[in-house]
Design an enzyme around this catalytic site. Structure first.
Site, PDB file in Angstrom:
ATOM      1  N   ASP A 160       0.835  -1.200   0.000  1.00 11.03           N
ATOM      2  CA  ASP A 160       0.000   0.000   0.000  1.00 11.03           C
ATOM      3  C   ASP A 160       0.868   1.248   0.000  1.00 11.03           C
ATOM      4  O   ASP A 160       0.580   2.226  -0.670  1.00 11.03           O
ATOM      5  CB  ASP A 160      -0.954   0.006   1.200  1.00 11.03           C
ATOM      6  CG  ASP A 160      -0.234  -0.143   2.528  1.00 11.03           C
ATOM      7  OD1 ASP A 160       0.899  -0.642   2.558  1.00 11.03           O
ATOM      8  OD2 ASP A 160      -0.819   0.241   3.564  1.00 11.03           O
ATOM      9  N   GLU A 216       3.347   0.079   8.015  1.00 11.47           N
ATOM     10  CA  GLU A 216       2.359  -0.773   7.356  1.00 11.47           C
ATOM     11  C   GLU A 216       3.087  -1.526   6.237  1.00 11.47           C
ATOM     12  O   GLU A 216       3.537  -2.633   6.447  1.00 11.47           O
ATOM     13  CB  GLU A 216       1.198   0.072   6.838  1.00 11.47           C
ATOM     14  CG  GLU A 216      -0.055  -0.724   6.723  1.00 11.47           C
ATOM     15  CD  GLU A 216      -1.323   0.124   6.831  1.00 11.47           C
ATOM     16  OE1 GLU A 216      -2.374  -0.437   6.637  1.00 11.47           O
ATOM     17  OE2 GLU A 216      -1.249   1.338   7.108  1.00 11.47           O
ATOM     18  N   GLU A 262      -2.120   9.179  -0.877  1.00  9.60           N
ATOM     19  CA  GLU A 262      -3.214   8.345  -0.380  1.00  9.60           C
ATOM     20  C   GLU A 262      -4.533   9.123  -0.389  1.00  9.60           C
ATOM     21  O   GLU A 262      -5.574   8.579  -0.728  1.00  9.60           O
ATOM     22  CB  GLU A 262      -2.880   7.903   1.058  1.00  9.60           C
ATOM     23  CG  GLU A 262      -3.926   7.035   1.697  1.00  9.60           C
ATOM     24  CD  GLU A 262      -3.458   6.474   3.034  1.00  9.60           C
ATOM     25  OE1 GLU A 262      -2.540   7.079   3.642  1.00  9.60           O
ATOM     26  OE2 GLU A 262      -4.004   5.451   3.470  1.00  9.60           O
TER      27      GLU A 262
HETATM   28  C1  BGC Z   1      -4.004   0.969   3.714  1.00  8.73           C
HETATM   29  C2  BGC Z   1      -4.945   0.990   2.550  1.00  8.73           C
HETATM   30  C3  BGC Z   1      -5.720  -0.275   2.677  1.00  8.73           C
HETATM   31  C4  BGC Z   1      -6.554  -0.046   3.902  1.00  8.73           C
HETATM   32  C5  BGC Z   1      -7.685  -0.966   4.136  1.00  8.73           C
HETATM   33  C6  BGC Z   1      -4.837   1.101   4.938  1.00  8.73           C
HETATM   34  O1  BGC Z   1      -4.148   1.269   6.095  1.00  8.73           O
HETATM   35  O2  BGC Z   1      -2.985   1.873   3.620  1.00  8.73           O
HETATM   36  O3  BGC Z   1      -4.477   1.408   1.364  1.00  8.73           O
HETATM   37  O4  BGC Z   1      -6.382  -0.724   1.577  1.00  8.73           O
HETATM   38  O5  BGC Z   1      -5.789   0.119   5.038  1.00  8.73           O
HETATM   39  O6  BGC Z   1      -8.742  -0.199   4.073  1.00  8.73           O
END
Ligand code: BGC
Length: 737
Positions: free
Chosen positions: A335, A341, A610
């Protein structure tokens, strides 16, 4: 694999955070014809033979569903061998033991394992005799100069630390999960040099690389033993111009290096960072900005797609999309590459996959990740929301776990390789068989956890005021979203099944029932932009034109603004164009104000954000908690530019035949897309001239060209068309970019 004969070894009494270096000394003996090293570990390692690094795979063995699949690397080390040899392999936490990672689940025993190594060296001498050097208790181990390491932490190094070797201990750890290397290796890519070095208003010394990137810092300096270099990372500066790290959350993301005496060169060996700016918190005397630079890391993948236009802001957007792919295709599709993360979120993976397949050859990259998805899928069919899976995570709801169908289908579309479907077919079937077991309504997918239209902009201010987590989802109906994706996954299973000669009659009947149930339950409630887009995109409405017109009106009525989140955005422009509203699609693409694709560009973005307003017009931040500046999901607009603005579409999977149907807009003077398909280079270029639009099309395959609603079929070659007429043809083709 030879490595099966070796033993796992560890350091007696070592804490799970220790970063040991394992050592084996041996003599070369008779001349050696070849030497091959197989190695892996429960973390990430760096192997050094006689002072020279073995291979150029950074962060080996990569990240997989470790308990089932742990990749083993094989290196030819013949050229590194000498008469007296020292093989040293340092093992750090990496992704396996994610020190300070949130949400990994305290019940996960892997988090507390010590570093372990397994390796096998195979020597073949000139006389044909063989020797095997396997990890066992004749190896030695010491703490290394790396005193702390973690994907999120960064790296602490003490070059004054002296090794103190002791015998390694054989330990019990599975070997049945060892597999040969599958994915493309992560390699060092381009070098980026600082473009500015300055003091912030707070007095911090900051170095700017001009590009948000994923990789690490490299420095070379002269120092006294004990002097320190401490470096922090950041993606953006705050409104006042100060260094800003709150959006990294608990990821420390720093390098702390204690120098030895003399001239030295270092780069972190067991971690990576997402950053544009470095803050030099402490440095050896005389240290200057030109002693440090950045190196970009990503999985090895060949560039296949390029976009270009007359609009510098659009070109910056195209660059941002490419950089976000590079920054997030580091062994797995993540992500984001910076905060605590960096996970393989399935939703983000499928959202961006189509654009990704056009920009780079990602076949091998996804082959490995999809194998991990299969390994992570539970026996009852549920697919975790992140792959590789983490114990604390759940099944992903609609649009997330549906990556199991969407990604293989997309790979098949772009590359024409049927093995993506045959490899995944059972997993796809298991997934759609799972949904009815948890749904509360027949032939729909309702009552389950989902992230909804994550980060959509249409939630009223007072919506879910109690939980920020829920407030991030927009206003689209969760059950509608899940049911639409259920229909789509069943549809993909039907199409894949037909290609694979499976019996799909039951799924065809199921799909008809889902469509009917969807219309019955949600037909009158297609309220939000995303709800409309999903009903259109997955062909779930019986009045598509009317619905698309209503979508267009809704967008215009709110000031030509999109309100879609992660789920609706990837399809929004496609559906507008499909039903005759390309002008609105273009308006959304070209919008420079929030929310719009060029807004972040106007704020100096060099990667995708984001949030549409990660930095607000007044310079303040959307939020500290969820604010990545390298998040590729909205970069999915790239596939609309390739396939609609420039019109390059596969008429058959893999572009064995093509369709080129550009939809230009006079607000952009010219635009081009180049795609190196598996059948050769396709190029579509258009330009507004005083007398009309000039099109240039190169194609390596038979192609249907559709201009202004008029279709013609051409054989491979290069074509120039003007005012609807073909004015030049070069059957030999013209492969100029
Ligand atoms: C991520 C997103 C992911 C989401 C789930 C986040 O923390 O960065 O891109 O899809 O969590 O909703």
């Amino acid at each position: 694999m030879l490595i099966q004969n070796a033993s796992w070894i560890t350091m007696e009494g070592a804490a799970s955070t220790a970063v040991p270096v394992f050592r084996k000394q041996f003599t070369g003996g008779k001349p050696v014809r070849s030497a091959a090293l197989e190695v892996t570990c429960d973390g990430v390692y760096e192997a050094v033979l006689n002072g020279r690094r073995v291979g150029d795979f950074i962060l080996a063995p990569g990240w997989t569903e470790y308990r089932r699949r742990l990749q083993v690397q094989s290196y030819d080390v013949t050229d590194l061998l000498g008469e007296d040899n020292t093989l040293e392999i340092t093992v750090a936490n990496g992704w396996f033991r994610r020190t300070n990672a949130p949400w990994t689940g305290t019940e996960n025993p892997d988090e507390f394992l010590p570093a372990m190594l397994i390796a096998a060296l195979h020597l073949i001498r000139d006389d044909g005799s063989e020797e095997f050097i396997l990890t066992d208790d004749t190896w030695e181990v010491s703490e290394s100069t790396v005193t702390l390491s973690g994907i999120f932490i960064g790296e602490d190094v003490d070059m004054t630390r002296m090794p103190c070797f002791e015998p390694a201990r054989i330990c019990d750890f599975p070997k049945d999960n060892l597999i040969p290397q599958e994915g493309p290796e992560v390699h060092e890519q381009e070098t980026v040099f600082p473009c500015a070095s300055f003091r912030t208003p707070r007095g911090e010394w900051v170095i700017d690389f001009g590009q948000n990137l994923t990789g690490y810092m490299v420095f070379e300096t002269e120092a006294r033993a004990g002097e320190k270099l401490s470096v922090s990372t950041a993606e953006v500066l705050d409104r006042e111009g100060n260094f800003y790290t709150a959006n990294y959350r608990s990821a420390r993301s720093q390098l702390h290096y204690i120098c030895r005496e003399g001239r030295q060169y270092y780069k972190p060996r067991f971690t990576f960072f997402g950053f544009r700016y470095l803050r030099i918190d402490e440095a050896p005397e005389g240290f200057t900005a030109d002693q440090i630079h950045a190196v970009v890391l990503h999985s090895e993948m060949k560039r296949t797609g390029w976009l270009n236009s007359s609009d510098p802001m659009l070109n910056q957007l195209f660059s941002n999309i490419v950089w976000s792919q590079k920054g997030n295709y580091l062994d797995i599709p993540t992500d984001c590459p910076q905060r605590d993360e960096r996970y393989g979120w399935t939703g983000d993976g499928q959202i961006f996959c189509r654009t990704a397949t056009l920009q780079y050859d990602v076949r091998q990259f996804f082959r490995k990740w999809l194998a991990d998805m299969r390994a992570a899928q539970h026996d009852n069919g549920w697919v975790p929301e992140v792959i590789p899976s983490l114990t604390a995570y759940k099944p992903g709801g609609g649009a997330w776990s549906d990556a199991v169908t969407i990604i293989p289908w997309q790979l098949y579309q772009t590359y024409g390789d049927i093995s993506f479907l045959s490899d995944m077919y059972d997993a796809m079937e298991k997934w759609i068989e799972y949904i009815p077991t948890v749904s509360t309504a027949k032939d729909l997918w309702t009552g389950c956890w989902t992230y909804g239209d994550w980060l959509a902009l249409d939630a009223p201010e007072d919506y879910h005021p109690a939980t920020i987590e829920l407030a991030k989802r927009g206003y689209s109906n969760d059950d509608l979203i899940c049911s639409a994706f259920y229909a789509n996954s069943v549809h993909i299973v039907i199409m894949a099944g037909r290609i694979l000669h499976r019996d799909v009659r039951a799924y065809e009947a199921l799909h008809s029932r889902i469509t009917a149930a969807f219309r019955e339950r949600f037909g009158g409630q297609l309220n939000t932009q995303t709800e409309k887009v999903l009903a259109l995109h997955f062909n779930l409405t019986d009045q598509p034109q009317a619905l698309a017109d209503a979508l267009a009106d809704q967008i215009l009525a709110c000031g030509t603004k999109l309100q879609t989140g992660l789920v609706g955005t990837p399809y929004l422009l496609h559906e507008l164009s499909r039903y005759g509203h390309s002008d609105i699609a273009w308006s959304l693409l070209l919008r420079k104000e929030y929310p719009g694709w060029l807004y972040s560009v106007s704020k100096g973005a060099t990667t995708m954000w984001e949030h549409w307003d990660g930095i607000k017009p007044d310079g303040t931040f959307w939020d500290d908690d969820m604010n990545s500046y390298n998040h590729y999901a909205y970069g999915s607009v790239g596939d609309w530019v390739f396939s609609t603005a420039c019109g390059i579409q596969p008429a058959e999977p893999g572009f064995a035949r093509a369709r080129i149907a550009p939809q230009p807009d006079p607000r952009v003077k010219h635009m081009s897309a180049v795609l190196d398909s598996v059948h050769g280079r396709i190029r579509s270029f258009w330009k507004y001239t005083g007398n009309g639009i000039r099109y240039e099309i190169d194609t390596p395959v038979q192609t249907e060209i559709v201009l202004d609603g008029q279709s013609r079929v051409v054989e491979k070659g290069s074509y120039v068309l003007f005012g609807g007429q073909e004015i030049r043809r070069n059957p030999a083709g013209n492969n100029a970019v």
